[in-house]
Design a protein around this motif. Structure first.
Motif, PDB file in Angstrom:
ATOM      1  N   THR A  58      33.814  39.240  54.006  1.00  0.00           N
ATOM      2  CA  THR A  58      34.396  40.414  53.350  1.00  0.00           C
ATOM      3  C   THR A  58      33.362  41.271  52.629  1.00  0.00           C
ATOM      4  OG1 THR A  58      34.916  39.063  51.392  1.00  0.00           O
ATOM      5  CG2 THR A  58      36.643  39.290  53.065  1.00  0.00           C
ATOM      6  N   GLY A  92      44.422  49.792  52.144  1.00  0.00           N
ATOM      7  CA  GLY A  92      43.762  48.861  53.047  1.00  0.00           C
ATOM      8  C   GLY A  92      44.780  47.959  53.730  1.00  0.00           C
ATOM      9  N   ALA A 122      40.816  48.019  50.046  1.00  0.00           N
ATOM     10  CA  ALA A 122      40.304  46.961  50.921  1.00  0.00           C
ATOM     11  C   ALA A 122      41.492  46.318  51.666  1.00  0.00           C
ATOM     12  CB  ALA A 122      39.582  45.897  50.099  1.00  0.00           C
ATOM     13  N   TYR A 123      41.391  46.115  52.953  1.00  0.00           N
ATOM     14  CA  TYR A 123      40.192  46.394  53.738  1.00  0.00           C
ATOM     15  C   TYR A 123      40.447  47.607  54.612  1.00  0.00           C
ATOM     16  CZ  TYR A 123      39.159  41.729  52.115  1.00  0.00           C
ATOM     17  OH  TYR A 123      38.952  40.641  51.302  1.00  0.00           O
ATOM     18  N   ALA A 154      36.198  43.948  57.148  1.00  0.00           N
ATOM     19  CA  ALA A 154      36.269  42.491  57.036  1.00  0.00           C
ATOM     20  C   ALA A 154      36.400  41.877  58.419  1.00  0.00           C
ATOM     21  CB  ALA A 154      37.460  42.065  56.173  1.00  0.00           C
TER      22      ALA A 154
END
Length: 368
Positions: free
Chosen positions: A120, A297, A333-334, A348
């Motif tokens: 990550t 994300g 994220a992500y 990731a």
């Protein structure tokens, strides 16, 4: 009532001309640290009656000990095995007249413990396949594109990263495999063309499984990243001239990361993000609101809920499948696309095994 030992089983009322023929053996694979699963094809000749079940017999190649599992159809799982030992499997079919002969032996298989590893942080890494692991499943999410400062008629939202996955990918224990995690695009300030794209994330190569990086905000294109794999979704576009949103004097919502079976949401514009930045589909991230807000994300634990789209100029896109929400400008994220003059969400890569029994989008993909 007669009793006869046939194919490793003691059956009652055995009639050799009426039991099923042997199934055609398929592939045996690890199901857990203490079990294996075997596939097979039912016999065309079922004997004197319909097949009522199947028995799989796993034989320890060292000791000769046997273990039996039963089921109504392919595959059948045999449990109670020893981690690290080698087994072959045969299958027999049963009907009302008894159990037929065993099939031929399967390939050799070693029970393997379930495992996982997530990457990550942006960069290039090496993953070494653990002992006994021969099959994995992988998901990759690209970094989100960056946003820029307002320039006359420029668009400020970056595209979300794409998400791709592949299942049951063959690896060799002890071998090293390349993992690339894409960085979120960095803002470039008041530049022309502004800012940078998100980086691609992939396993081995972009041709095996890839989550493509989202495109940075610019006057022509802020599309979401694409994907490579057996399944996945593209990222949502930032607010720009190529997506369905109109061009305004100040626009800026970032696109959401792609989903496991659909696209991320699009960024919104000005003060009316509502309706212009829908939720992601297929568990994608939601698009950010107008002016400057980041897209959501996506999570890497498997398919879950879609991320909510922002509803106005002061709202961030929601994270899909457990991914994080956007920030005031940062992409979540992500893979969330960035808003006004901000950085896209990092990408990731997550690897799970065995790939024969753990597969995306949602089969035993959660944290162990």
């Amino acid at each position: 009532m007669s009793m006869r030992y046939q194919a490793g089983f003691l059956t009652a009322s055995y009639f050799p001309l009426k039991v099923p023929n042997a199934p055609t053996i398929g592939t045996a694979s690890s199901a857990s640290a203490t079990s294996v699963a075997v596939t097979f094809t039912a016999p065309s000749d079922v004997g004197g009656g319909a097949i009522t079940g199947y028995s799989a017999v796993a034989t320890d190649s060292s000791s000769g000990a046997t273990f039996i599992g039963t089921g109504s159809s392919s595959p059948v799982t045999v449990s109670g095995l020893t981690l690290g030992n080698t087994y072959t499997v045969k299958v027999a079919a049963t009907n009302a007249f008894g159990t037929g002969p065993l099939s031929g032996a399967s390939n050799s298989v070693i029970p393997v413990a379930q495992g996982q590893q997530a990457f990550t942080t942006a960069g290039t890494f090496s993953w070494i396949a653990p002992a006994g692991v021969s099959s994995i499943s992988v998901v990759a999410v690209g970094g989100g594109g960056s946003g820029c400062l307002y320039l006359s008629n420029y668009n400020t939202g970056g595209g979300g990263g794409g998400l791709g996955y592949t299942n049951n990918y063959s690896v060799t224990a002890g071998n090293s495999y390349t993992v690339q995690v894409g960085a979120g695009g960095l803002p470039g300030g008041n530049t022309n063309p502004p800012v940078s794209n998100g980086g691609d994330s992939y396993f081995v190569s972009t041709g095996v499984v890839k989550g493509g990086g989202g495109i940075s905000a610019n006057p022509n294109n802020a599309a979401g990243g694409t994907y490579t794999g057996t399944g996945g979704g593209n990222g949502g576009g930032g607010a720009n001239v190529t997506n369905p949103n109109p061009v305004g004097s100040i626009v800026g919502g970032g696109g959401g990361a792609g989903g496991y079976s659909g696209t991320g949401g699009y960024g919104g514009v000005n003060n009316s993000g509502n309706g212009l930045n829908p939720a992601g589909t297929g568990a994608g991230g939601g698009g950010g609101g107008g002016v400057q807000f980041g897209g959501g994300g996506v999570g890497i634990l498997g398919q879950g809920s879609n991320g909510a789209g922002a509803s106005g100029n002061a709202d961030v896109g929601g994270g899909g499948s457990g991914g994080s929400n956007g920030n005031s400008g940062l992409g979540g994220a992500y893979g969330g696309g960035a808003g006004y003059n901000s950085t896209g969400g990092v990408g990731a890569v997550r690897i799970i095994w065995p790939g024969t029994t753990r597969s995306f989008p949602s089969t035993n993909t959660g944290d162990l």
